[in-house]
Design an enzyme around this catalytic site. Structure first.
Site: not given
Length: 508
Positions: A187, A239-241, A243-244, A261, A295, A393
């Protein structure tokens, strides 16, 4: 085609693409589509299917079928040949891929071309790894025991990729997963989907069996469907922390393996004895490459107090001369901000920096343009470690200069955030450089250089910057399960001579 070609808007035609499922280009089951406009030109550049759970289910079924039909047992030599062919096709279509990337992301066309070249190298390197996926043999376990440790594919890998380097980042995952014998359901970001679909079309052209690589385009509903699907064996996310963290929690319900990552707030320590021109250049490049939407952005400049003000001024002066503007112009080095939402995030952080007392050396405002979203390269001085611009970030062209007195102070400041993706030090004192490299908590530490990457070198972070590693030989292990096989050599020593037969059969 001339790789220095500049484009004009009159040459741009909007593209219409479909998802790739089971080796076929298909619309969404619902028939719905979405469009993407160029963040630099405010014109429509692509139309793609808006997938949903039904499309994800079709893709997972296809990937599982391809896996069990024989892809997991295809020889390394066969996989290698297919991966190498994809690399060649990427080079062939370099200009087409680069243009699509620039139109959707707003990054300069020269950077997009370099990204495509790097992508081809990733597929070529993965091709070499496919022929060297071996385990271990243990013969020191006694005269009667011989053991093998083998690497097996995990199965169907769900991949969710971001908008900032869509072609490169999916290629830091996909070819390595394929080399290990897995299949994939991908995706891409809704903002930059086209090059991932184009890549899947090249995979099909290269001769991969149908269903080995599937791409479902759409919004977050597609991503959540991949996370929740019982047929997905592993999740690989960039992606972002935030969302991770959410993804990992969801995956934990079914104990799916995850590779993440995530974000970074990456420090560059600038010593007083540094190679001044090189350090200034790296600070500008590290802060403004892809408009800071990276990143690995070196957004924290931790500079020795004796040179901090002078260094900030030098970075500001250099930044003012970096060409900013139309990303279709090969001379441009700073392009557009990807979305209105991200533009607002950058403005909010700049306002917070000013309110907290940081000194604005340059920038701090939108750049004037007739269309699109552009932001001036920004430098803050007199920044303290507790400020939001030094801890969070931003994902924009904002650099913060934080002064230090002793190396131990610099390392403490560098390690004071929850991130640990990358870090660097600029120093001509080798002892100082080695101390910093040892003590900095980051997955990558650069010494007298910044943001170089190679397919052979693993990449990933500490702490809230992620879980696992991509690239290098380690990537095969990331996408593999270990299986131990124990073999009896000669007659087995019976340990339960007095137990009835039925009891022996139940013993473990």
């Amino acid at each position: 085609m001339n790789q220095a070609k500049n484009y004009t808007l009159s040459e741009i035609e909007a593209t219409t693409l479909e998802m790739v499922i089971d080796g076929e280009s298909v619309p969404a089951a619902s028939g719905e589509t979405f469009t993407r406009s160029s963040p630099a030109h405010d014109i429509e550049v692509s139309t793609l299917p808006r997938g949903d759970r039904e499309d994800v289910d079709r893709a997972v079924t296809s990937a599982r079928r391809a896996l069990e039909a024989g892809w997991r047992t295809v020889s390394g030599a066969q996989r290698s040949a297919l991966l190498q062919r994809v690399s060649e096709l990427i080079v062939r279509d370099l200009e087409k891929l680069a243009l699509a990337e620039t139109l959707e992301s707003g990054k300069p066309i020269t950077q997009s071309r370099n990204e495509v070249r790097s992508t081809a190298e990733l597929w070529a390197y993965s091709a070499s790894l496919a022929r060297h996926n071996y385990g271990d043999a243990h013969n020191g376990l006694g005269a009667e025991t011989f053991a093998l440790v083998v690497h097996e594919p995990i199965g169907v890998i769900g991949m969710i990729t971001p908008w900032n380097f869509p072609l490169l980042i999916v290629s830091q995952k996909l070819p390595f997963a394929l080399a290990a014998g897995n299949t994939a359901v991908i995706k891409p970001s809704e903002s930059t989907s086209s090059t991932t679909v184009m890549l899947a079309e090249l995979v099909r052209e290269a001769g991969f069996p149908p269903g080995v690589v599937n791409v479902v385009t759409g919004n977050r509903r597609v991503g959540q469907a991949i996370v929740d699907h019982p047929g997905i064996d592993m999740l690989s996310f960039t992606g972002s922390t935030a969302v991770g963290r959410s993804l990992a929690a969801s995956a934990g319900q079914s104990l799916k393996k995850v590779e993440l990552e995530l974000g970074g707030k990456n420090p560059q320590i600038i010593s007083a004895d540094c190679d001044w021109p090189a350090a200034v250049d790296a600070a500008v490049f590290g802060g403004y490459f892809n408009v800071g939407q990276c990143c690995n952005s070196g957004s924290r400049l931790i500079v020795h107090r004796s040179i901090a003000d002078e260094f900030a001024a030098a970075v500001a002066e250099r930044a003012a001369h970096v060409p900013l503007g139309d990303p279709l112009d090969s001379a441009t080095q700073i392009g557009a901000i990807v979305s209105e939402e991200q533009f607002g995030v950058i403005q909010r952080y700049v306002s917070e920096g000013v309110a907290a007392g940081a000194r604005l050396v340059t920038g701090g405002a939108p750049a004037r343009s007739d269309a699109g979203r552009f932001y001036q390269p920004t430098v803050f001085a007199d920044v303290t470690p507790d400020m939001s611009i030094a801890r969070e970030e931003i994902f924009g062209p904002v650099l913060s200069v934080l002064p230090f007195d002793e190396l131990s102070d610099a390392i403490r400041i560098a390690n004071s955030t929850s991130f640990g993706l990358s870090a660097g030090i600029w120093s001509n004192d080798i002892n100082e450089a080695l101390i910093a490299a040892r003590d900095l908590r980051a997955g990558t530490v650069w010494v007298n250089r910044w943001m170089d990457g190679y397919p052979e070198i693993p990449f990933g972070g500490y702490g809230e910057s992620g879980i696992g590693r991509e690239l290098g030989r380690q990537a095969l292990a990331e996408f593999s399960e270990l299986k131990t096989i124990q073999l009896q050599v000669g007659p087995r020593d019976t340990r339960w001579v007095s137990a009835p037969d039925a009891e022996r059969k139940g013993a473990r």
